[in-house]
Design a protein around this motif. Structure first.
Motif, PDB file in Angstrom:
ATOM      1  N   ALA A 103       8.828  10.126   8.069  1.00  0.00           N
ATOM      2  CA  ALA A 103      10.157   9.530   8.122  1.00  0.00           C
ATOM      3  C   ALA A 103      10.111   8.293   9.012  1.00  0.00           C
ATOM      4  O   ALA A 103       9.329   8.235   9.970  1.00  0.00           O
ATOM      5  N   VAL A 104      10.936   7.306   8.671  1.00  0.00           N
ATOM      6  CA  VAL A 104      11.064   6.107   9.495  1.00  0.00           C
ATOM      7  C   VAL A 104      12.255   6.317  10.416  1.00  0.00           C
ATOM      8  O   VAL A 104      13.370   6.585   9.953  1.00  0.00           O
ATOM      9  N   LYS A 105      12.006   6.206  11.727  1.00  0.00           N
ATOM     10  CA  LYS A 105      13.070   6.356  12.723  1.00  0.00           C
ATOM     11  C   LYS A 105      13.083   5.109  13.589  1.00  0.00           C
ATOM     12  O   LYS A 105      12.223   4.945  14.449  1.00  0.00           O
ATOM     13  N   GLY A 106      14.035   4.222  13.309  1.00  0.00           N
ATOM     14  CA  GLY A 106      14.128   2.967  14.049  1.00  0.00           C
ATOM     15  C   GLY A 106      12.953   2.067  13.719  1.00  0.00           C
ATOM     16  O   GLY A 106      12.706   1.755  12.564  1.00  0.00           O
ATOM     17  N   ASP A 107      12.199   1.686  14.743  1.00  0.00           N
ATOM     18  CA  ASP A 107      11.030   0.828  14.529  1.00  0.00           C
ATOM     19  C   ASP A 107       9.723   1.626  14.618  1.00  0.00           C
ATOM     20  O   ASP A 107       8.679   1.073  14.926  1.00  0.00           O
ATOM     21  N   LYS A 108       9.805   2.933  14.335  1.00  0.00           N
ATOM     22  CA  LYS A 108       8.623   3.798  14.358  1.00  0.00           C
ATOM     23  C   LYS A 108       8.534   4.602  13.073  1.00  0.00           C
ATOM     24  O   LYS A 108       9.540   4.952  12.470  1.00  0.00           O
ATOM     25  N   LYS A 114       0.867  -1.179   0.000  1.00  0.00           N
ATOM     26  CA  LYS A 114       0.000   0.000   0.000  1.00  0.00           C
ATOM     27  C   LYS A 114       0.899   1.223   0.000  1.00  0.00           C
ATOM     28  O   LYS A 114       1.882   1.285   0.745  1.00  0.00           O
ATOM     29  N   THR A 115       0.563   2.195  -0.820  1.00  0.00           N
ATOM     30  CA  THR A 115       1.327   3.435  -0.881  1.00  0.00           C
ATOM     31  C   THR A 115       0.421   4.594  -0.474  1.00  0.00           C
ATOM     32  O   THR A 115      -0.677   4.735  -0.999  1.00  0.00           O
ATOM     33  N   LEU A 116       0.904   5.387   0.471  1.00  0.00           N
ATOM     34  CA  LEU A 116       0.169   6.549   0.954  1.00  0.00           C
ATOM     35  C   LEU A 116       0.883   7.821   0.498  1.00  0.00           C
ATOM     36  O   LEU A 116       2.111   7.877   0.482  1.00  0.00           O
ATOM     37  N   ILE A 117       0.107   8.812   0.124  1.00  0.00           N
ATOM     38  CA  ILE A 117       0.623  10.110  -0.292  1.00  0.00           C
ATOM     39  C   ILE A 117       0.206  11.150   0.746  1.00  0.00           C
ATOM     40  O   ILE A 117      -0.949  11.187   1.162  1.00  0.00           O
ATOM     41  N   ILE A 118       1.150  11.998   1.125  1.00  0.00           N
ATOM     42  CA  ILE A 118       0.876  13.053   2.094  1.00  0.00           C
ATOM     43  C   ILE A 118       0.865  14.380   1.342  1.00  0.00           C
ATOM     44  O   ILE A 118       1.785  14.681   0.588  1.00  0.00           O
ATOM     45  N   LEU A 136       5.867  -6.267   8.902  1.00  0.00           N
ATOM     46  CA  LEU A 136       5.666  -5.147   7.982  1.00  0.00           C
ATOM     47  C   LEU A 136       7.005  -4.486   7.675  1.00  0.00           C
ATOM     48  O   LEU A 136       7.889  -4.409   8.529  1.00  0.00           O
ATOM     49  N   LYS A 137       7.121  -4.005   6.450  1.00  0.00           N
ATOM     50  CA  LYS A 137       8.283  -3.216   6.051  1.00  0.00           C
ATOM     51  C   LYS A 137       7.742  -1.860   5.613  1.00  0.00           C
ATOM     52  O   LYS A 137       6.923  -1.778   4.707  1.00  0.00           O
ATOM     53  N   VAL A 138       8.188  -0.799   6.278  1.00  0.00           N
ATOM     54  CA  VAL A 138       7.723   0.550   5.981  1.00  0.00           C
ATOM     55  C   VAL A 138       8.917   1.372   5.533  1.00  0.00           C
ATOM     56  O   VAL A 138       9.959   1.378   6.189  1.00  0.00           O
ATOM     57  N   GLU A 139       8.768   2.041   4.399  1.00  0.00           N
ATOM     58  CA  GLU A 139       9.828   2.913   3.908  1.00  0.00           C
ATOM     59  C   GLU A 139       9.230   4.202   3.360  1.00  0.00           C
ATOM     60  O   GLU A 139       8.071   4.237   2.942  1.00  0.00           O
ATOM     61  N   ILE A 187       4.684   7.203   1.711  1.00  0.00           N
ATOM     62  CA  ILE A 187       4.904   6.092   2.635  1.00  0.00           C
ATOM     63  C   ILE A 187       4.550   4.812   1.900  1.00  0.00           C
ATOM     64  O   ILE A 187       3.452   4.696   1.356  1.00  0.00           O
ATOM     65  N   LYS A 188       5.460   3.845   1.911  1.00  0.00           N
ATOM     66  CA  LYS A 188       5.237   2.574   1.237  1.00  0.00           C
ATOM     67  C   LYS A 188       5.247   1.472   2.292  1.00  0.00           C
ATOM     68  O   LYS A 188       6.243   1.278   2.986  1.00  0.00           O
ATOM     69  N   ILE A 189       4.129   0.743   2.406  1.00  0.00           N
ATOM     70  CA  ILE A 189       3.970  -0.311   3.394  1.00  0.00           C
ATOM     71  C   ILE A 189       3.898  -1.643   2.667  1.00  0.00           C
ATOM     72  O   ILE A 189       3.073  -1.823   1.766  1.00  0.00           O
ATOM     73  N   THR A 190       4.752  -2.607   3.050  1.00  0.00           N
ATOM     74  CA  THR A 190       4.808  -3.902   2.397  1.00  0.00           C
ATOM     75  C   THR A 190       4.762  -4.995   3.457  1.00  0.00           C
ATOM     76  O   THR A 190       5.360  -4.856   4.525  1.00  0.00           O
TER      77      THR A 190
END
Length: 182
Positions: free
Chosen positions: A97-102, A85-89, A121-124, A131-134
């Protein structure tokens, strides 16, 4: 018979499906998923195909027949290909931004919104506005994306907020009263 429930599920190479009692276990390159199956539904796994049959013809069992077929098909696809899933802000000063596990998202509030990245989950963030959630579990990926989107839903006048990349945003026209009068 359910039109969805009677379709066979083809198990691709590299994926194994087994039944442990009434629990279906699907293993693949991206992980292992399990699903408890109702006792009125029988799962037959043979020759790289999964077929589901039902014990009786009540409306409840008919509905579950298609449901469990769809859940198992999503498990097979999830462990072999995965779901994304890809989210647009959109908004002035909004960023992620991804900071560690948050996942830390600034959405115009007085505080940053923080989301714990769940196991599996993999978030980048390819850039600050995407935001890309896999992940392998379709429900888990969708729920995580929905939680982020719910933090700042899109408003219809300027389209500020968080939305899915494939979502159509319906814009409203602003006020026109008083224009042209002197």
């Amino acid at each position: 018979m359910s039109r969805i429930g009677r379709k066979e599920i083809i198990v691709p190479a590299g994926v194994t499906a087994t039944m442990n009692g009434n629990v279906c276990v699907v293993k693949g390159a991206l992980g292992e998923l399990t699903q408890e199956i109702d006792r009125n539904i029988t799962v037959n796994i043979a020759d790289g195909k999964i077929a589901l049959t039902r014990a009786n013809e009540t409306n409840e069992v008919k509905a579950k027949h298609g449901l469990y077929r769809a859940l198992i098909a999503n498990m097979v696809k999830g462990v072999s290909e995965g779901f994304t899933k890809t989210l647009i802000i959109a908004g002035v000063g909004y960023k992620a931004a991804v900071k560690g596990d948050k996942l830390v998202v600034n959405l115009g509030y007085s505080h940053d919104c923080e989301f714990d990245i769940e196991k599996g989950l993999k978030v980048e963030c390819p850039n600050a506005l995407e935001i890309k959630i896999t992940g392998a579990d379709k429900a888990q990926v969708g729920q995580f994306a929905a939680n982020i989107r719910a933090a700042r839903p899109v408003e219809p006048y300027h389209a500020y907020g968080v939305h899915y990349s494939d979502e159509t945003i319906i814009r409203k026209v602003g006020k026109t009263a008083g224009k042209g009068k002197k």
